[in-house]
Design a protein around this motif. Structure first.
Motif, mmCIF file in Angstrom:
data_model
loop_
_atom_site.group_PDB
_atom_site.id
_atom_site.type_symbol
_atom_site.label_atom_id
_atom_site.label_comp_id
_atom_site.label_asym_id
_atom_site.label_seq_id
_atom_site.Cartn_x
_atom_site.Cartn_y
_atom_site.Cartn_z
ATOM 1 N N LYS A 1 34.991 36.032 41.003
ATOM 2 C CA LYS A 1 35.711 35.712 39.773
ATOM 3 C C LYS A 1 37.187 35.523 40.059
ATOM 4 O O LYS A 1 37.723 36.087 41.011
ATOM 5 N N ALA B 1 37.424 32.216 35.586
ATOM 6 C CA ALA B 1 36.234 31.524 36.100
ATOM 7 C C ALA B 1 35.357 32.500 36.867
ATOM 8 O O ALA B 1 35.859 33.469 37.451
ATOM 9 N N THR B 2 34.061 32.213 36.855
ATOM 10 C CA THR B 2 33.066 33.037 37.535
ATOM 11 C C THR B 2 32.093 32.146 38.277
ATOM 12 O O THR B 2 31.721 31.078 37.783
ATOM 13 N N ILE B 3 31.652 32.605 39.460
ATOM 14 C CA ILE B 3 30.590 31.921 40.190
ATOM 15 C C ILE B 3 29.627 32.969 40.732
ATOM 16 O O ILE B 3 30.047 34.056 41.145
ATOM 17 N N SER C 1 25.960 28.777 39.919
ATOM 18 C CA SER C 1 26.277 28.613 38.504
ATOM 19 C C SER C 1 27.693 29.114 38.220
ATOM 20 O O SER C 1 28.120 30.138 38.775
ATOM 21 N N THR C 2 28.406 28.389 37.382
ATOM 22 C CA THR C 2 29.799 28.712 37.094
ATOM 23 C C THR C 2 30.038 28.799 35.590
ATOM 24 O O THR C 2 29.336 28.162 34.792
ATOM 25 N N THR C 3 31.023 29.587 35.222
ATOM 26 C CA THR C 3 31.486 29.642 33.837
ATOM 27 C C THR C 3 33.012 29.646 33.849
ATOM 28 O O THR C 3 33.638 30.094 34.829
ATOM 29 N N TYR C 4 33.588 29.158 32.766
ATOM 30 C CA TYR C 4 35.034 29.014 32.670
ATOM 31 C C TYR C 4 35.538 29.438 31.305
ATOM 32 O O TYR C 4 34.840 29.308 30.299
ATOM 33 N N ALA C 5 36.784 29.926 31.278
ATOM 34 C CA ALA C 5 37.460 30.150 30.013
ATOM 35 C C ALA C 5 37.681 28.792 29.344
ATOM 36 O O ALA C 5 37.891 27.785 30.018
ATOM 37 N N ASP C 6 37.638 28.785 28.023
ATOM 38 C CA ASP C 6 37.813 27.524 27.298
ATOM 39 C C ASP C 6 39.141 26.850 27.653
ATOM 40 O O ASP C 6 39.226 25.623 27.694
ATOM 41 N N LYS D 1 38.585 24.788 31.006
ATOM 42 C CA LYS D 1 37.427 23.914 31.196
ATOM 43 C C LYS D 1 37.857 22.462 31.396
ATOM 44 O O LYS D 1 38.714 21.968 30.676
ATOM 45 N N SER E 1 38.188 24.364 38.767
ATOM 46 C CA SER E 1 36.868 24.378 39.380
ATOM 47 C C SER E 1 36.787 25.514 40.397
ATOM 48 O O SER E 1 37.597 25.581 41.334
#
Length: 115
Positions: A35, A49-51, A56-61, A64, A68
């Motif tokens: 993270k 951000a998280t991987i 799979s990844t997620t991001y703060a709005d 986005k 990356s």
């Protein structure tokens, strides 16, 4: 004792790009999650951000489409590519990795976006 070593960061003009990296001090570990957080004075640390091992990844709005997060094959390094940087992205960026169920933190690296 495993340490997370951050590199990159610095000063960039609005609209520019920077890349920060975070590597484990030993190659014998693998992250179960990687993270990036950021923090500005007087505010709580914000997850950016998280991987995970699957990629799979997620991001703060707020980031986005501009940021990356990536990992190396061994998953002992995580990177954050930051594009189209804005002044509000100015912060100290910290990496976090879960290793053997424990949380480890990098030392933090300053990112300043200013003209």
């Amino acid at each position: 004792q495993v340490q997370l070593v951050e590199s990159g960061g610095g000063l960039v003009q609005p609209g520019g790009s920077l890349r920060v990296s975070c590597t484990a001090s030993t190659r014998r570990v693998n992250f179960s999650a990687g993270k990036w957080y950021r923090q500005t004075p007087g505010k709580e640390r914000e997850l950016v951000a998280t991987i995970i091992p699957s990629g799979s990844t997620t991001y703060a709005d707020s980031v986005k489409g501009r940021f990356s997060i990536s990992r190396n094959h061994a998953f002992n390094t995580v990177n954050l590519q930051m594009n189209d940087l804005k002044p509000e992205d100015t912060a100290v960026y910290f990496c976090n990795a879960k290793i053997f169920g424990r949380d480890f933190w990098g030392q933090g690296t300053q990112v300043t976006v200013s003209s």
